[in-house]
Each structure stands twice: as C-alpha cells, then as structure tokens.
Design an enzyme around this catalytic site. Structure first.
Site, PDB file in Angstrom:
ATOM      1  CG  ASP A  12     -45.178  51.627  -0.037  1.00 25.82           C
ATOM      2  OD1 ASP A  12     -44.664  52.499   0.686  1.00 25.82           O
ATOM      3  OD2 ASP A  12     -44.704  51.323  -1.145  1.00 25.82           O
ATOM      4  CB  SER A  13     -46.011  55.731  -1.663  1.00 27.05           C
ATOM      5  OG  SER A  13     -44.747  55.094  -1.688  1.00 27.05           O
ATOM      6  CE1 TYR A  44     -48.621  58.478  -1.517  1.00 32.66           C
ATOM      7  CE2 TYR A  44     -48.474  57.641   0.731  1.00 32.66           C
ATOM      8  CZ  TYR A  44     -49.187  57.796  -0.442  1.00 32.66           C
ATOM      9  OH  TYR A  44     -50.452  57.270  -0.542  1.00 32.66           O
ATOM     10  N   GLY A  45     -42.292  60.558  -1.021  1.00 33.65           N
ATOM     11  CA  GLY A  45     -41.061  61.043  -0.396  1.00 33.65           C
ATOM     12  C   GLY A  45     -40.752  62.509  -0.599  1.00 33.65           C
ATOM     13  CB  CYS A  75     -45.041  54.003   3.252  1.00 33.66           C
ATOM     14  SG  CYS A  75     -44.419  55.504   2.460  1.00 33.66           S
ATOM     15  CG  ASN A  76     -39.188  53.859   5.973  1.00 32.11           C
ATOM     16  OD1 ASN A  76     -38.630  53.688   7.037  1.00 32.11           O
ATOM     17  ND2 ASN A  76     -39.269  52.903   5.069  1.00 32.11           N
ATOM     18  CB  THR A  77     -42.587  59.030   3.240  1.00 31.06           C
ATOM     19  OG1 THR A  77     -41.375  58.645   2.599  1.00 31.06           O
ATOM     20  CG2 THR A  77     -42.767  60.520   3.164  1.00 31.06           C
ATOM     21  CD  GLU A 154     -41.337  52.688  -8.218  1.00 26.58           C
ATOM     22  OE1 GLU A 154     -41.907  53.178  -9.198  1.00 26.58           O
ATOM     23  OE2 GLU A 154     -41.790  52.726  -7.052  1.00 26.58           O
ATOM     24  CB  CYS A 186     -36.555  54.343   1.528  1.00 24.98           C
ATOM     25  SG  CYS A 186     -37.545  54.348   0.027  1.00 24.98           S
ATOM     26  CB  THR A 187     -40.657  50.433   1.417  1.00 23.39           C
ATOM     27  OG1 THR A 187     -40.981  51.494   0.515  1.00 23.39           O
ATOM     28  CG2 THR A 187     -41.380  50.612   2.718  1.00 23.39           C
ATOM     29  CG  HIS A 188     -38.607  51.634  -3.494  1.00 17.67           C
ATOM     30  ND1 HIS A 188     -39.677  52.149  -2.811  1.00 17.67           N
ATOM     31  CD2 HIS A 188     -39.003  51.540  -4.791  1.00 17.67           C
ATOM     32  CE1 HIS A 188     -40.671  52.364  -3.656  1.00 17.67           C
ATOM     33  NE2 HIS A 188     -40.287  52.004  -4.857  1.00 17.67           N
TER      34      HIS A 188
HETATM   35  N1  DGL Z   1     -42.401  53.969   0.251  1.00 16.36           N
HETATM   36  C1  DGL Z   1     -41.636  55.180   0.378  1.00 16.36           C
HETATM   37  C2  DGL Z   1     -40.895  55.171   1.718  1.00 16.36           C
HETATM   38  O1  DGL Z   1     -40.642  54.140   2.309  1.00 16.36           O
HETATM   39  C3  DGL Z   1     -40.657  55.365  -0.764  1.00 16.36           C
HETATM   40  C4  DGL Z   1     -41.279  55.729  -2.071  1.00 16.36           C
HETATM   41  C5  DGL Z   1     -41.918  57.076  -2.078  1.00 16.36           C
HETATM   42  O2  DGL Z   1     -41.243  58.132  -2.061  1.00 16.36           O
HETATM   43  O3  DGL Z   1     -43.143  57.103  -2.084  1.00 16.36           O
HETATM   44  O4  DGL Z   1     -40.562  56.225   2.205  1.00 16.36           O
END
Ligand code: DGL
Length: 273
Positions: A12-13, A44-45, A75-77, A154, A186-188
């Site tokens: 993940d990011s 990453y978003g 990570c979705n992005t 975060e 989004c994973t968060h």
């Molecule tokens: N992990 C990213 C996602 O699921 C979210 C955090 C980011 O922007 O890197 O898209």
C-alpha cells in the site's frame, strides 16, 4: 515446484493497506505475510498514473525479492492505475482491491444506485464504474473524492466532531441522490466506518473491499494449489513489515490496527528496486 509456504506480498502507499492485511490474516490464518507501506511517498491518491505505476513496479520488485507466492495490491489508487500492467509483467498471481469491492456492491444494491468514496486518483480513473457496469450495465455509480479523510485517519481522529463535519459535507450529495450502497474505496476509510455509517443512515449498506479481497485471495490460492498446508507460527517471521520511511511511527499505527503485537518494521530504500 510451487512453494506453498512462501509468504503473501501485500503493499500500500502507507498504513491504509493494513486494513486489508488484517482481513487476510483473519481469513487465512495459516499464511505468512510480507507487508510493504510506502510511507516516504504517501499519498498516492493525488499523484499521476505514471508515478503510481512506477512506484508500484519498484515495490513489486522488492516483494519478488522476498520470494512471495502472490501479490495483493492493498491500495485502491495503485489497483486502479497499475494492476493491469503489473499483472502482465509478473508470473505470480496478482490481485487488487477494486474488482472484489465492485462485485460485492452489485450484490448489495437493491435500487441500482451505488456511491463510491475514494481518493481523487481512484475517482478520476472511473475504475469502480467500469467494473460495476461490466457486471450490471444498468447500475448507476456516483463517485466522490474525499481527500481529507486520509489525513484525518492518520491523525487518529476516527471519532471526532471534525471528521463528522467533513464527512457530512462530502456525503450530503450522495444521500440526496438516494444511493443504497456505499463503497469505501480507499483503504483508510474502514477505520472511520462508524462515522460514515451514522451519517449515511441505516438504509445504506457500506462495502469494505478488504473483506471480499481476502475472500477472493483465498479462492485464488485454492485454485492455484498455493494454500499453505502447515500453519505458520506467530514469531516465525510470520508477519514482516517494511516501509520506506518512519518505521517507528508506522509500528505505532500498525499496532492500533493489527492486534498481534507488531514488534518491528524495517525501513528499506525502495528507490533501489
Ligand atoms: N491507500 C490509498 C488508497 O486506497 C489511500 C492513501 C493514499 O492516497 O495514498 O487509495
């Protein structure tokens, strides 16, 4: 010969993918996991497809150096931007979190109106609509980028009036449209699930792609005959965590999500891969 006892690589990011790793640990307790969080280069978003794909390729090379048997892009992005390319480039199975999330949302909706909340990158890629409409062309998908949720999570503001206020602003238009299903793309976001659920109301089903991703991973390992037949013991290097920066901070956050007592996280130079 297939190495069934090799670990599953998850990346993940940063810390968000731990919500996916946690689900993998829960549903596949025999498996070892190597997790990489790109804490030096998060988020990453808001980055371009080219940059996220380059970062993802470096991480995949690192995970391959750890001899993983499969890779989960948690990570979705990165799933939205890089999964197609990476799948073609490596000869082990690779899965992302978007396709499994899309499939559950289609099953969950009754009125065909699905909302997706995610980073700007994931929403801009329209990847959720693509997968959803492949399964059900009549479903209507409304995306909403919620960039402030990542820093709020975060900062630990999981239950806080500030998060409530911002969530109301982001979600009002989805409530007005009358969606009955909301993908936490989004994973968060699963970490603020209770806030999101309260604001959306009882009539809206929240979909956390992490659960379905772990289920799909299990099916994939079964199909490929890659399930670990011996239970890996905790402490046997069962769960290993690597980051590109700030390992101590990562460790603290990880211990609030994963309850196995993460003793160490190691910093590596990811640009060298
Ligand atoms: N992990 C990213 C996602 O699921 C979210 C955090 C980011 O922007 O890197 O898209």
């Amino acid at each position: 010969m297939k190495n069934k006892s090799a670990p599953i690589g998850v990346f993940d990011s940063g810390v968000g993918g731990l919500t996916v790793a946690r689900e993998i640990m829960r549903q596949l307790p025999n498996e070892k996991v190597v997790y990489f969080g790109d804490t030096a280069r998060v988020p990453y978003g808001n980055k371009s497809k080219e940059t996220v794909t380059r970062y993802s390729r470096q991480i995949v090379r690192f995970l391959l150096s750890q001899e993983v048997k499969t890779i989960v892009i948690a990570c979705n992005t990165a799933s939205a931007y890089a999964l197609d390319e990476i799948e073609k480039e490596v000869d082990i199975p690779v899965i992302g979190v978007v396709k499994p999330g899309a499939a559950v949302a289609v099953q969950a909706t009754s009125n065909g109106k699905i909302g997706v909340i995610a980073t700007e990158g994931t929403i801009g890629s329209k990847i959720y609509s693509k997968y959803i409409n492949e399964i059900d062309p009549s479903a209507s998908v409304v995306g909403k980028a919620c960039p402030l949720f990542v820093p709020l999570v975060e900062e630990g503001l999981w239950q806080d009036p500030v998060t409530d206020e911002i969530a109301k602003r982001y979600l009002t238009e989805l409530i007005d449209i009358g969606i009955d299903t909301l993908i936490l793309g989004c994973t968060h976001y699963p970490l603020i699930r209770s806030t999101l659920g309260r604001i959306m109301g009882e009539g809206v089903t929240l979909v956390n792609p992490a659960y379905e991703t772990a289920r799909e991973l299990k099916g994939l390992l079964e199909k490929e005959d890659l399930l670990n037949s011996q239970a890996a013991k905790l402490g046997d290097n069962k769960y290993r965590f690597y980051v590109s920066d700030a390992a101590e901070k990562f460790k603290g956050f990880a211990n609030s999500i994963i309850k196995y007592g993460i003793l160490s996280a190691k910093t590596i130079k990811i640009e060298e891969y």
